[in-house]
Scaffold this motif. Structure first.
Motif, PDB file in Angstrom:
ATOM      1  N   SER A  25      -7.457 -18.889   9.441  1.00 48.53           N
ATOM      2  CA  SER A  25      -6.777 -19.343   8.229  1.00 48.53           C
ATOM      3  C   SER A  25      -5.314 -19.655   8.536  1.00 48.53           C
ATOM      4  O   SER A  25      -4.708 -19.031   9.417  1.00 48.53           O
ATOM      5  N   LEU A  26      -4.762 -20.595   7.803  1.00 48.64           N
ATOM      6  CA  LEU A  26      -3.356 -20.969   7.958  1.00 48.64           C
ATOM      7  C   LEU A  26      -2.693 -21.038   6.592  1.00 48.64           C
ATOM      8  O   LEU A  26      -3.325 -21.458   5.608  1.00 48.64           O
ATOM      9  N   LYS A  27      -1.451 -20.624   6.534  1.00 50.47           N
ATOM     10  CA  LYS A  27      -0.597 -20.997   5.414  1.00 50.47           C
ATOM     11  C   LYS A  27       0.336 -22.063   5.949  1.00 50.47           C
ATOM     12  O   LYS A  27       1.199 -21.789   6.795  1.00 50.47           O
ATOM     13  N   TYR A  28       0.132 -23.280   5.496  1.00 54.29           N
ATOM     14  CA  TYR A  28       0.779 -24.504   5.970  1.00 54.29           C
ATOM     15  C   TYR A  28       0.199 -24.912   7.334  1.00 54.29           C
ATOM     16  O   TYR A  28      -0.072 -24.065   8.188  1.00 54.29           O
ATOM     17  N   GLY A  29      -0.009 -26.180   7.483  1.00 55.10           N
ATOM     18  CA  GLY A  29      -0.547 -26.685   8.735  1.00 55.10           C
ATOM     19  C   GLY A  29      -1.077 -28.087   8.577  1.00 55.10           C
ATOM     20  O   GLY A  29      -0.867 -28.758   7.556  1.00 55.10           O
ATOM     21  N   ARG A  30      -1.804 -28.513   9.638  1.00 57.36           N
ATOM     22  CA  ARG A  30      -2.367 -29.865   9.667  1.00 57.36           C
ATOM     23  C   ARG A  30      -3.806 -29.774  10.182  1.00 57.36           C
ATOM     24  O   ARG A  30      -4.068 -29.102  11.184  1.00 57.36           O
ATOM     25  N   TRP A  31      -4.694 -30.466   9.522  1.00 54.86           N
ATOM     26  CA  TRP A  31      -6.110 -30.460   9.863  1.00 54.86           C
ATOM     27  C   TRP A  31      -6.572 -31.912  10.030  1.00 54.86           C
ATOM     28  O   TRP A  31      -6.132 -32.804   9.296  1.00 54.86           O
ATOM     29  N   GLU A  32      -7.472 -32.153  10.970  1.00 51.35           N
ATOM     30  CA  GLU A  32      -8.036 -33.493  11.109  1.00 51.35           C
ATOM     31  C   GLU A  32      -9.475 -33.373  11.599  1.00 51.35           C
ATOM     32  O   GLU A  32      -9.787 -32.526  12.446  1.00 51.35           O
ATOM     33  N   GLU A  38      -2.224 -32.708   5.711  1.00 49.44           N
ATOM     34  CA  GLU A  38      -1.022 -31.917   5.994  1.00 49.44           C
ATOM     35  C   GLU A  38      -0.611 -31.153   4.746  1.00 49.44           C
ATOM     36  O   GLU A  38      -0.495 -31.724   3.655  1.00 49.44           O
ATOM     37  N   TRP A  39      -0.391 -29.845   4.925  1.00 54.23           N
ATOM     38  CA  TRP A  39       0.081 -28.976   3.839  1.00 54.23           C
ATOM     39  C   TRP A  39       1.372 -28.330   4.295  1.00 54.23           C
ATOM     40  O   TRP A  39       1.403 -27.608   5.298  1.00 54.23           O
ATOM     41  N   THR A  40       2.464 -28.603   3.573  1.00 52.97           N
ATOM     42  CA  THR A  40       3.762 -27.991   3.858  1.00 52.97           C
ATOM     43  C   THR A  40       4.283 -27.334   2.579  1.00 52.97           C
ATOM     44  O   THR A  40       3.631 -27.377   1.540  1.00 52.97           O
ATOM     45  N   GLY A  41       5.461 -26.768   2.663  1.00 50.79           N
ATOM     46  CA  GLY A  41       6.082 -26.193   1.485  1.00 50.79           C
ATOM     47  C   GLY A  41       6.601 -27.228   0.514  1.00 50.79           C
ATOM     48  O   GLY A  41       7.045 -26.878  -0.586  1.00 50.79           O
ATOM     49  N   ASN A  42       6.538 -28.512   0.901  1.00 49.67           N
ATOM     50  CA  ASN A  42       7.081 -29.585   0.061  1.00 49.67           C
ATOM     51  C   ASN A  42       6.036 -30.551  -0.475  1.00 49.67           C
ATOM     52  O   ASN A  42       6.287 -31.244  -1.458  1.00 49.67           O
ATOM     53  N   HIS A  43       4.870 -30.655   0.175  1.00 44.48           N
ATOM     54  CA  HIS A  43       3.913 -31.677  -0.233  1.00 44.48           C
ATOM     55  C   HIS A  43       2.534 -31.396   0.359  1.00 44.48           C
ATOM     56  O   HIS A  43       2.395 -30.584   1.281  1.00 44.48           O
ATOM     57  N   VAL A  44       1.538 -32.124  -0.142  1.00 43.00           N
ATOM     58  CA  VAL A  44       0.226 -32.240   0.497  1.00 43.00           C
ATOM     59  C   VAL A  44      -0.020 -33.730   0.702  1.00 43.00           C
ATOM     60  O   VAL A  44       0.204 -34.539  -0.204  1.00 43.00           O
ATOM     61  N   THR A  45      -0.476 -34.095   1.907  1.00 35.54           N
ATOM     62  CA  THR A  45      -0.609 -35.505   2.269  1.00 35.54           C
ATOM     63  C   THR A  45      -1.917 -35.727   3.004  1.00 35.54           C
ATOM     64  O   THR A  45      -2.293 -34.923   3.863  1.00 35.54           O
ATOM     65  N   GLY A  46      -2.602 -36.811   2.681  1.00 36.76           N
ATOM     66  CA  GLY A  46      -3.852 -37.151   3.335  1.00 36.76           C
ATOM     67  C   GLY A  46      -3.733 -38.401   4.182  1.00 36.76           C
ATOM     68  O   GLY A  46      -2.955 -39.323   3.856  1.00 36.76           O
ATOM     69  N   TYR A  47      -4.494 -38.450   5.266  1.00 28.23           N
ATOM     70  CA  TYR A  47      -4.507 -39.593   6.183  1.00 28.23           C
ATOM     71  C   TYR A  47      -5.948 -40.021   6.410  1.00 28.23           C
ATOM     72  O   TYR A  47      -6.850 -39.187   6.526  1.00 28.23           O
ATOM     73  N   LEU A  48      -6.151 -41.315   6.482  1.00 23.63           N
ATOM     74  CA  LEU A  48      -7.462 -41.868   6.792  1.00 23.63           C
ATOM     75  C   LEU A  48      -7.307 -42.845   7.944  1.00 23.63           C
ATOM     76  O   LEU A  48      -6.559 -43.820   7.841  1.00 23.63           O
ATOM     77  N   ASP A  49      -7.966 -42.531   9.066  1.00 22.48           N
ATOM     78  CA  ASP A  49      -7.830 -43.327  10.288  1.00 22.48           C
ATOM     79  C   ASP A  49      -6.366 -43.494  10.678  1.00 22.48           C
ATOM     80  O   ASP A  49      -5.925 -44.565  11.089  1.00 22.48           O
ATOM     81  N   PRO A 102       5.489 -26.344  13.687  1.00 27.72           N
ATOM     82  CA  PRO A 102       6.453 -25.439  14.314  1.00 27.72           C
ATOM     83  C   PRO A 102       7.442 -24.856  13.296  1.00 27.72           C
ATOM     84  O   PRO A 102       8.023 -25.578  12.490  1.00 27.72           O
ATOM     85  N   GLY A 103       7.594 -23.550  13.366  1.00 25.39           N
ATOM     86  CA  GLY A 103       8.551 -22.859  12.513  1.00 25.39           C
ATOM     87  C   GLY A 103       8.092 -22.653  11.084  1.00 25.39           C
ATOM     88  O   GLY A 103       8.841 -22.089  10.270  1.00 25.39           O
ATOM     89  N   LEU A 104       6.875 -23.089  10.753  1.00 27.21           N
ATOM     90  CA  LEU A 104       6.419 -23.000   9.368  1.00 27.21           C
ATOM     91  C   LEU A 104       5.048 -22.340   9.230  1.00 27.21           C
ATOM     92  O   LEU A 104       4.851 -21.464   8.391  1.00 27.21           O
ATOM     93  N   THR A 105       4.094 -22.728  10.067  1.00 23.83           N
ATOM     94  CA  THR A 105       2.708 -22.267   9.919  1.00 23.83           C
ATOM     95  C   THR A 105       2.588 -20.759  10.185  1.00 23.83           C
ATOM     96  O   THR A 105       3.156 -20.243  11.139  1.00 23.83           O
ATOM     97  N   GLN A 106       1.810 -20.114   9.324  1.00 25.75           N
ATOM     98  CA  GLN A 106       1.442 -18.720   9.512  1.00 25.75           C
ATOM     99  C   GLN A 106      -0.066 -18.679   9.741  1.00 25.75           C
ATOM    100  O   GLN A 106      -0.849 -19.152   8.921  1.00 25.75           O
ATOM    101  N   VAL A 107      -0.496 -18.134  10.874  1.00 21.47           N
ATOM    102  CA  VAL A 107      -1.908 -18.110  11.262  1.00 21.47           C
ATOM    103  C   VAL A 107      -2.473 -16.726  11.040  1.00 21.47           C
ATOM    104  O   VAL A 107      -1.841 -15.721  11.378  1.00 21.47           O
TER     105      VAL A 107
END
Length: 443
Positions: free
Chosen positions: A290-297, A377-388, A437-442
Motif C-alpha cells: 500500500s502507498l499513501k501518494y504515488g504513481r501506478w501504471e 498519480e496521487w499527490t497531496g495536491n491532485h489526482v491525475t490520469g494518463y492514457l498511453d 521522492p520525499g512524499l510517498t509512504q509505503v
C-alpha cells in the motif's frame, strides 16, 4: 499480513434505446469524412446507452438518441428534430462547481435544414445551495457547418463560477431559423488551466507516463511483469505480492452479484488474466503493498468471449483504502468500463467523504480490446490520469486528493447483474508502481 476487504466500484448504467427517429435520421444523413474530436469528459458524453443528462430546452423540440456514422469516435448523438423553433436550445449534463473555478465547457455539434449559415454557443445557468438561481452566462458564438452531410463542429466557452455557485446547468443554443434539425455529442468539461485543443486521433499505444515523465525505478514489491507460468500451465499470482479471494482457495461475494473466486485469476506466462464466467464467477487480485501518494501504471486490455446478452462484466483497476472505510476514505477507479472492450476509457474519482460524491472522466476513440497503458498519480495536491502516456484527466477540487491513509491496487472483473453473464476476460500485461521522492509512504 494485510486484511483485505471487498472493494466496490461505482459506474453509471443505462438502457439501450432504439427509436424510429434514429432510423429516419440515418436515412437522411449522407456521411462524409469523419469529423469531431476525441476527448470527451463529462457525464454521459457519447450517449452510449441512453440520453441521461441531455434534453430539449427553450424553443427546442423533444430529442432522442440517434446513431451517427461520421463522428471520429461517437456512435450516438442527441438529436432534436426539424420541429425545433427558432433559436432552439438543449440542455447537457450538469456540472458540480465551486465559486471561482474556471471551466471550459464544450461539445461537438451538427445542424441541417433550411439555413446553411448558423452559429451555436455554450451557456450556463448558475445555481447555489438549495437550488437558488444565481445567474446566466453565455459563451461565444461559433460558426457551425450546416448541411445534410454529417459534419461535426466543436463549440466551446470558458466560464467562471460566480460567488455562491455549486452547480452549472449547462445548455447550448443554435442561432438559426425554425425548422433546423440539431445534433450534439462529445460534451467535454475541463478546467481552463489544463484545457487544450482536443486531438482528432488517438495517441500511440506503446507510450507510458513513466517513460515520458521520468517516474524512475518501480517498487519491486508492488510491481509485477507477470512473466511466469504458461498458457499450458497457468500460475497463481506471486503470493509474496498478491492476495486472491479467500487466500486463493475460496470465493467472496461479488461487487453487486456473482462471486469473486481465486480460481478465476491466473498468470499465463506473459500476462495475468481474470476470467468472468457465465455463472457469475469472476476474478479479483489485490496488491499486498500500500502507498499513501504515488504513481501506478498498468498495460491492460479486455474483451467479451461469449454472446452479448446485455449482462456485461465491468473491468476495473482501482486504488482502495487500507482501512476498508468507504466512501469516507476515498476510492480511485483510474480505469473502469461498463463492458469489456469498449471504445471509451472511463475513470471515477470518489471523494474521501461520506456523501459518495465523485468525478467522472471519459476519453473516447480507444479500442480497449487492444493493449493500452493506464497511468495514475496521487499527490497531496491532485489526482491525475494518463492514457498511453498522455494526460487525460486531473482533479484537485474539494480535497478529492485527501484520503487519510494508504491505498492498495486491485484488479477486478465486476458483476452487476447475477448468474447469467456474458463471458469475458480482463488481462494485465504488467503493473509498475513508483514512489514520489520525499512524499510517498509505503506500507
Amino acid at each position: 499480513m494485510k486484511s483485505f476487504r471487498q472493494p466496490v466500484a461505482a459506474v453509471a448504467c443505462g438502457l439501450l434505446v432504439a427509436t424510429a427517429a434514429a432510423a429516419t435520421a440515418r436515412a437522411a444523413t449522407a456521411a462524409g469524412a469523419r469529423t469531431g474530436t476525441v476527448v470527451s469528459s463529462c457525464a454521459n458524453p457519447l450517449l452510449e446507452r441512453d440520453t441521461t443528462g441531455w434534453g430539449a430546452h427553450t424553443n427546442g423540440a423533444a430529442g432522442s438518441r440517434v446513431a451517427v456514422s461520421a463522428h471520429v469516435v461517437a456512435k450516438y448523438a442527441y438529436v432534436q428534430p426539424s420541429s425545433n423553433g427558432a433559436d432552439p436550445e438543449m440542455y447537457l449534463p450538469q456540472k458540480d462547481v465551486a465559486a471561482g473555478e474556471q471551466w471550459r465547457l464544450a461539445m461537438d455539434t451538427w445542424a441541417y435544414g433550411p439555413a446553411t449559415a448558423v452559429t451555436a454557443r455554450m451557456q450556463v445557468d448558475w445555481y447555489g445551495s438549495g437550488s437558488a438561481y444565481i445567474g446566466h452566462t453565455n459563451g461565444p458564438e461559433v460558426p457551425v457547418t450546416a448541411g445534410s452531410t454529417e459534419h461535426w463542429t466543436r463549440i466551446a466557452g470558458d466560464f467562471t463560477a460566480p460567488a455562491g455557485a455549486t452547480r452549472a446547468n449547462v445548455t447550448a443554443r443554435l442561432a438559426a431559423p425554425a425548422g433546423m434539425s440539431w445534433a450534439a455529442t462529445a460534451c467535454d468539461y475541463q478546467p481552463v488551466s489544463i484545457a487544450s485543443t482536443p486531438p482528432t486521433t488517438t495517441p500511440p499505444d506503446q507510450d507510458t507516463a513513466a517513460g515520458r515523465l521520468g517516474w524512475g525505478t518501480p517498487l519491486t514489491a508492488a510491481s509485477d511483469e507477470f512473466n511466469y507460468g504458461s498458457a499450458a500451465a497457468p500460475a497463481v499470482p506471486d503470493p509474496a505480492k498478491w492476495s486472491l479471494p479467500g487466500d486463493g482457495s475460496a470465493c467472496w461475494n461479488g461487487h453487486a452479484a456473482g462471486l469473486r473466486c481465486g480460481k478465476n485469476t491466473r498468470v499465463t506466462g506473459t500476462y495475468v488474466r481474470e476470467t468472468g464466467e457465465a455463472d457469475g464467477d469472476s476474478g479479483w487480485l489485490g496488491s499486498k503493498t500500500s502507498l499513501k501518494y504515488g504513481r501506478w501504471e498498468i498495460r491492460a486490455r479486455s474483451q467479451a468471449t461469449g454472446a452479448d446478452n446485455g449482462n456485461e462484466y465491468h473491468p476495473v483497476a482501482l486504488l482502495w483504502p487500507d482501512s476498508g472505510t468507504w466512501p469516507d476514505d476515498g476510492e480511485y477507479d483510474y480505469m473502469e468500463n461498463s463492458a469489456p472492450g469498449e471504445q471509451c476509457a472511463v475513470a471515477f474519482m470518489h471523494y474521501p467523504q461520506h456523501d459518495q460524491k465523485q468525478e467522472k472522466a471519459e476519453k473516447c476513440g480507444v479500442d480497449l480490446t487492444q493493449w493500452h497503458n493506464f497511468g495514475f498519480e496521487w499527490t497531496g495536491n491532485h489526482v491525475t490520469g494518463y492514457l498511453d502516456g498522455v494526460q487525460w484527466f486531473t482533479f484537485d477540487q474539494g480535497c478529492i486528493q485527501c484520503p487519510p491513509g494508504p491505498m492498495y491496487q486491485t484488479f477486478q472483473l465486476d458483476d452487476f447483474d447475477g448468474t447469467n453473464q456474458q463471458p469475458a476476460t480482463f488481462d494485465v500485461d504488467w503493473t509498475r508502481v513508483y514512489p514520489i521522492p520525499g512524499l510517498t509512504q509505503v506500507s
